[in-house]
Scaffold this motif. Sequence first.
Motif, PDB file in Angstrom:
ATOM      1  N   ARG A  58       0.752  -1.274  -0.007  1.00 42.58           N
ATOM      2  CA  ARG A  58      -0.005   0.063  -0.024  1.00 42.58           C
ATOM      3  C   ARG A  58       0.955   1.173  -0.051  1.00 42.58           C
ATOM      4  NH1 ARG A  58      -2.138  -1.659   5.509  1.00 42.58           N
ATOM      5  NH2 ARG A  58       0.102  -1.924   5.464  1.00 42.58           N
ATOM      6  N   ALA A  75      -3.857  10.778   0.364  1.00 39.97           N
ATOM      7  CA  ALA A  75      -4.102   9.390   0.508  1.00 39.97           C
ATOM      8  C   ALA A  75      -5.667   9.281   0.238  1.00 39.97           C
ATOM      9  CB  ALA A  75      -4.091   9.070   2.045  1.00 39.97           C
ATOM     10  N   ALA A  79      -6.886   6.417  -2.400  1.00 37.46           N
ATOM     11  CA  ALA A  79      -7.794   5.412  -2.072  1.00 37.46           C
ATOM     12  C   ALA A  79      -8.944   5.380  -3.158  1.00 37.46           C
ATOM     13  CB  ALA A  79      -8.229   5.388  -0.782  1.00 37.46           C
ATOM     14  N   SER A  80      -9.565   6.575  -3.580  1.00 35.05           N
ATOM     15  CA  SER A  80     -10.597   6.739  -4.163  1.00 35.05           C
ATOM     16  C   SER A  80     -10.713   6.324  -5.902  1.00 35.05           C
ATOM     17  CB  SER A  80     -11.332   8.086  -3.985  1.00 35.05           C
ATOM     18  OG  SER A  80     -10.599   8.926  -4.866  1.00 35.05           O
ATOM     19  N   LEU A  84      -4.572   1.465  -3.069  1.00 37.60           N
ATOM     20  CA  LEU A  84      -4.570   1.031  -1.717  1.00 37.60           C
ATOM     21  C   LEU A  84      -3.773   2.012  -1.018  1.00 37.60           C
ATOM     22  CD1 LEU A  84      -4.615  -2.785  -1.476  1.00 37.60           C
ATOM     23  CD2 LEU A  84      -6.564  -1.383  -1.441  1.00 37.60           C
ATOM     24  N   SER A  85      -4.342   2.725  -0.148  1.00 39.46           N
ATOM     25  CA  SER A  85      -3.608   3.948   0.555  1.00 39.46           C
ATOM     26  C   SER A  85      -4.252   4.400   1.964  1.00 39.46           C
ATOM     27  CB  SER A  85      -3.480   5.139  -0.644  1.00 39.46           C
ATOM     28  OG  SER A  85      -2.920   6.009   0.139  1.00 39.46           O
ATOM     29  N   HIS A  86      -3.197   4.728   2.699  1.00 39.03           N
ATOM     30  CA  HIS A  86      -3.997   5.286   3.944  1.00 39.03           C
ATOM     31  C   HIS A  86      -2.955   6.318   4.567  1.00 39.03           C
ATOM     32  CE1 HIS A  86      -2.315   1.600   5.865  1.00 39.03           C
ATOM     33  NE2 HIS A  86      -1.916   2.538   6.739  1.00 39.03           N
ATOM     34  N   THR A 182      -1.599  10.758  -8.442  1.00 44.28           N
ATOM     35  CA  THR A 182      -2.928  10.107  -8.347  1.00 44.28           C
ATOM     36  C   THR A 182      -3.174   9.813  -9.891  1.00 44.28           C
ATOM     37  OG1 THR A 182      -3.394  11.100  -6.141  1.00 44.28           O
ATOM     38  CG2 THR A 182      -5.405  10.308  -7.791  1.00 44.28           C
ATOM     39  N   PHE A 199     -15.884   3.023  -6.015  1.00 44.52           N
ATOM     40  CA  PHE A 199     -15.456   3.776  -4.612  1.00 44.52           C
ATOM     41  C   PHE A 199     -16.364   5.025  -4.478  1.00 44.52           C
ATOM     42  CE2 PHE A 199     -11.958   1.464  -6.742  1.00 44.52           C
ATOM     43  CZ  PHE A 199     -11.354   0.596  -5.932  1.00 44.52           C
TER      44      PHE A 199
END
Length: 332
Positions: A58, A75, A79-80, A84-86, A182, A199
């Motif tokens: 991720r 992040a 993710a959107s 996979l990211s946080h 992104t 998403f």
Amino acid sequence: MALETALDATSALQAAQQTVEIEAAGLNAMRGALDGELGVRFEAAISAILDAQAKGGRIIVTGMGKSGHIGRKIAASLASTGALSHFVHPAEASHGDLGMVGTNDVVLALSWSGEAPELADIIAYTRRFAVPLIAITSGPKSALGSAADIAIVLPKMAEACPNGLAPTTSTTMQLAMGDCITVALLSLRKFTAQDFRQFHPGGKLGSRLLKVRDLMQVGDAMPLVGEATPLSRAIVEMSSKRYGMTGVVDAEGQLTGILTDGDLRRAFAEGFVDRAVSEIMTRAPRVTTPDTLASQLLADMNARSITGIFAVENTRPVGVIHLHEILRAGVA
């Protein structure tokens, strides 16, 4: 009240205009730098992220203060769009959240100066466990810039803040770089609008990406009669299904026409005779497909003053949809 600034702004409007000009200058400088070393480092960063993703890793985004706020947005954007990211807060990382960083992950750390002390533990962790570290900073020789495997070094530009203190131009540039990452990743992965909807199922965005198949009525809910059906029975079908029409199918189940309120009015004007619907139906009616975007269909229905339409596959009706059903779903 007029704002007094070091930029000699004499009004709120002038301060706003100067702010936009200064921040735009930062973005222009970044654009120019992408033609040189910044572009090389950017491509290296994307390659490192793709390598991590290929291993199931991720993107862990971190940053302190205003850079942290920008990091949260980056992040969320990643993710959107299926990456996979946080976000991991650097202070929380020092109190257990380092366990959220895996060896297959890649860390994206933001600090304009590169000297945020709160990043020390997460930097040390990435070095200890060989977790790739990408920095977004303006300080190539800073603690963060020096430790990073890849330092995306942004041009140092003046802040729009008249005191040169409040992060303004710097955060705009960091945010823009996050958008660059992104968009580059989703472009390379051929991320489509339908992927995006997975998403974003709720809200206006989700409704704009709904397809006809998500809203259409199927099976017994469809008003359908055979070509030889008497007009009187067809009227019962129309009124019971409440679509203001009924589809007409042949012996193979193919849609050959529709019977509408307009067709009935014309038939009654000639004097009612209970004949077969095939004699008065509208042949070759307009149809749609289940995979048509509901927003696209809505525009077409409005343009053609159509209130109901059948969705077909291989000339057979598989669903029916009314204008009101599209509007109730929030598509406009």
